[in-house]
Design an enzyme around this catalytic site. Structure first.
Site, PDB file in Angstrom:
ATOM      1  N   HIS A   1       0.841  -1.197   0.000  1.00  0.00           N
ATOM      2  CA  HIS A   1       0.000   0.000   0.000  1.00  0.00           C
ATOM      3  C   HIS A   1       0.878   1.250   0.000  1.00  0.00           C
ATOM      4  O   HIS A   1       2.081   1.175   0.251  1.00  0.00           O
ATOM      5  CB  HIS A   1      -0.954   0.014   1.215  1.00  0.00           C
TER       6      HIS A   1
HETATM    7  P1  TYD Z   1      -1.984  -2.572   7.331  1.00  0.00           P
HETATM    8  O1  TYD Z   1      -1.539  -1.160   7.470  1.00  0.00           O
HETATM    9  O2  TYD Z   1      -2.613  -2.989   6.054  1.00  0.00           O
HETATM   10  O3  TYD Z   1      -0.752  -3.533   7.673  1.00  0.00           O
HETATM   11  P2  TYD Z   1       0.491  -3.960   6.757  1.00  0.00           P
HETATM   12  O4  TYD Z   1       0.974  -2.754   6.076  1.00  0.00           O
HETATM   13  O5  TYD Z   1       1.468  -4.496   7.734  1.00  0.00           O
HETATM   14  O6  TYD Z   1       0.050  -5.020   5.833  1.00  0.00           O
HETATM   15  O7  TYD Z   1      -2.945  -2.911   8.548  1.00  0.00           O
HETATM   16  C1  TYD Z   1      -3.381  -4.223   8.798  1.00  0.00           C
HETATM   17  C2  TYD Z   1      -4.763  -4.145   9.436  1.00  0.00           C
HETATM   18  O8  TYD Z   1      -4.690  -3.452  10.687  1.00  0.00           O
HETATM   19  C3  TYD Z   1      -5.775  -3.407   8.592  1.00  0.00           C
HETATM   20  O9  TYD Z   1      -7.011  -4.080   8.709  1.00  0.00           O
HETATM   21  C4  TYD Z   1      -5.895  -2.058   9.231  1.00  0.00           C
HETATM   22  C5  TYD Z   1      -5.552  -2.322  10.683  1.00  0.00           C
HETATM   23  N1  TYD Z   1      -4.856  -1.201  11.342  1.00  0.00           N
HETATM   24  C6  TYD Z   1      -5.507  -0.483  12.334  1.00  0.00           C
HETATM   25  O10 TYD Z   1      -6.675  -0.748  12.675  1.00  0.00           O
HETATM   26  N2  TYD Z   1      -4.849   0.545  12.940  1.00  0.00           N
HETATM   27  C7  TYD Z   1      -3.571   0.881  12.607  1.00  0.00           C
HETATM   28  O11 TYD Z   1      -2.990   1.822  13.193  1.00  0.00           O
HETATM   29  C8  TYD Z   1      -2.926   0.125  11.560  1.00  0.00           C
HETATM   30  C9  TYD Z   1      -1.529   0.463  11.135  1.00  0.00           C
HETATM   31  C10 TYD Z   1      -3.610  -0.898  10.957  1.00  0.00           C
END
Ligand code: TYD
Length: 140
Positions: free
Chosen positions: A50
């Site tokens: 992302h």
């Molecule tokens: P994501 O940022 O997509 O993680 P990565 O980059 O490691 O793949 O986040 C994973 C999940 O956690 C997604 O459903 C959103 C949630 N999330 C929160 O609820 N709060 C946060 O501060 C973060 C970073 C993620």
């Protein structure tokens, strides 16, 4: 990719252990409104996939080793966080993917804003369109 900086922090050693720190105004230029950390990594699986439209972040790895690949859609840069004295400061707008290189690694992130799904671009083709619309050539 001028808006990604890797910084080597000082290490203050004492008989009781070592200490490192970073500060707004010196190492980062934003207030941290949220801290999150990723742990219990599955080493086989990459994460991320992302970009953020506005969020600025500082990343550090207090334990283990993490590889982070950033791209602006044209160029890709690979960083390895494998020492608690290293931080990466990343401005908005970069696509990232990361993977743990060692068991029990931890990735910590200080973010300029609270969590908002609206700030994410999770589709790489949409990201490329967003870059096209939001940046002049070669300025990301
Ligand atoms: P994501 O940022 O997509 O993680 P990565 O980059 O490691 O793949 O986040 C994973 C999940 O956690 C997604 O459903 C959103 C949630 N999330 C929160 O609820 N709060 C946060 O501060 C973060 C970073 C993620």
């Amino acid at each position: 990719m001028k808006d990604i900086k890797e910084i080597d922090l000082k290490k203050i050693k004492s008989p009781g252990g070592s200490l490192s720190f970073f500060e707004k105004g010196k190492d980062i230029d934003f207030d941290i409104k949220r801290v999150y950390y990723i742990y219990e990594f599955c080493q086989e699986n990459r994460r991320g996939f992302h970009a953020h439209k506005d969020l600025k972040q500082v990343m550090w790895c207090p334990h283990g080793a993490i590889e982070i690949d950033f791209t602006d859609g044209k160029e890709t840069i690979k960083y390895i966080l494998n020492d608690p004295t290293k931080i990466i400061v990343v401005n908005k707008g970069y696509w990232r993917e990361f993977v743990s290189l060692k068991e029990n690694s931890i990735l910590c992130v200080g973010a300029s804003d609270v969590y908002s799904e609206d700030d994410y671009i999770r589709d790489y083709n949409k990201y490329l369109e967003w870059v096209e619309e939001n940046y002049e050539k070669d300025t990301v």
